[in-house]
Design an enzyme around this catalytic site. Structure first.
Site, PDB file in Angstrom:
ATOM      1  CG  ASN A  59     -94.230  -1.998  31.093  1.00  0.00           C
ATOM      2  OD1 ASN A  59     -94.239  -2.247  29.888  1.00  0.00           O
ATOM      3  ND2 ASN A  59     -95.074  -2.546  31.930  1.00  0.00           N
ATOM      4  CG  HIS A 129     -91.830  -8.871  34.638  1.00  0.00           C
ATOM      5  ND1 HIS A 129     -92.040 -10.041  33.942  1.00  0.00           N
ATOM      6  CD2 HIS A 129     -92.889  -8.077  34.365  1.00  0.00           C
ATOM      7  CE1 HIS A 129     -93.178  -9.955  33.264  1.00  0.00           C
ATOM      8  NE2 HIS A 129     -93.721  -8.777  33.512  1.00  0.00           N
ATOM      9  CG  HIS A 131     -95.696  -4.938  36.637  1.00  0.00           C
ATOM     10  ND1 HIS A 131     -95.768  -4.392  35.376  1.00  0.00           N
ATOM     11  CD2 HIS A 131     -95.799  -6.276  36.486  1.00  0.00           C
ATOM     12  CE1 HIS A 131     -95.909  -5.361  34.498  1.00  0.00           C
ATOM     13  NE2 HIS A 131     -95.933  -6.516  35.140  1.00  0.00           N
TER      14      HIS A 131
END
Length: 170
Positions: A59, A129, A131
């Site tokens: 990230n 996406h 995490h």
């Protein structure tokens, strides 16, 4: 409520600024699609792992050191938009990302989650996406409480190298 500020170290500026340069072509697609199309090496793009249909990238604006995103190469917004191969590979890749995080950082816990759609908190909602964020007791320290800021003690390039080295094989 004021937005959370981030205290970036000097090494961060180069990476963040590179996202607006010719290395990541302007145009159609999410930032992830543009990174994949940029021709950057995995090291320069902070891609930790590549599978057949999914990949893992750090990230760029992490909640903490080791925060990765697992996503399909193909830009899709919703879980139900994934094809069978993407669906079959996504969760095992998330599991491997958690294993790598645990091996590299020995966190006390890990948050895993998906924000589907902008109202759910998806900042790049057009490209699904997942995490995976390592967590430690007290990691939301006084900086967040008194300065509305997070500190990140490690350069992304070092984080990516640690996670690549810890990635499960076979």
């Amino acid at each position: 409520m004021t937005p959370l500020e981030r205290l970036w170290n000097g090494w961060r500026a180069t990476y963040v600024q590179s996202l607006g340069t010719s290395e990541v072509p302007a145009g159609e697609g999410s930032i992830f699609t543009r990174i994949l199309a940029s021709g950057m090496s995995d090291e320069d793009a902070n891609i930790v792992h590549r599978g057949e249909t999914c990949f893992v990238i750090l990230n760029a604006f992490p909640y903490g050191t080791g925060h990765v995103l697992v996503l399909p190469y193909r830009e899709v917004a919703n879980l139900e938009d994934l094809d069978a191969a993407e669906t079959a590979e996504l969760w095992p890749t998330v599991t491997d990302a958690v294993r790598a995080i645990k091996s590299a950082y020995e966190p006390e816990g890990v948050n895993v989650g998906i924000n589907l759609g902008r109202p759910a908190g998806g900042s790049i909602s057009e490209h699904l996406h997942v995490h995976a964020v390592p967590r430690w007791t007290g990691d939301g320290n006084f900086m967040t409480a008194v300065a509305n800021t997070r500190t990140l003690p490690e350069p992304l390039v070092d984080t990516a190298a640690k996670l690549r080295a810890a990635w499960p094989t076979g």
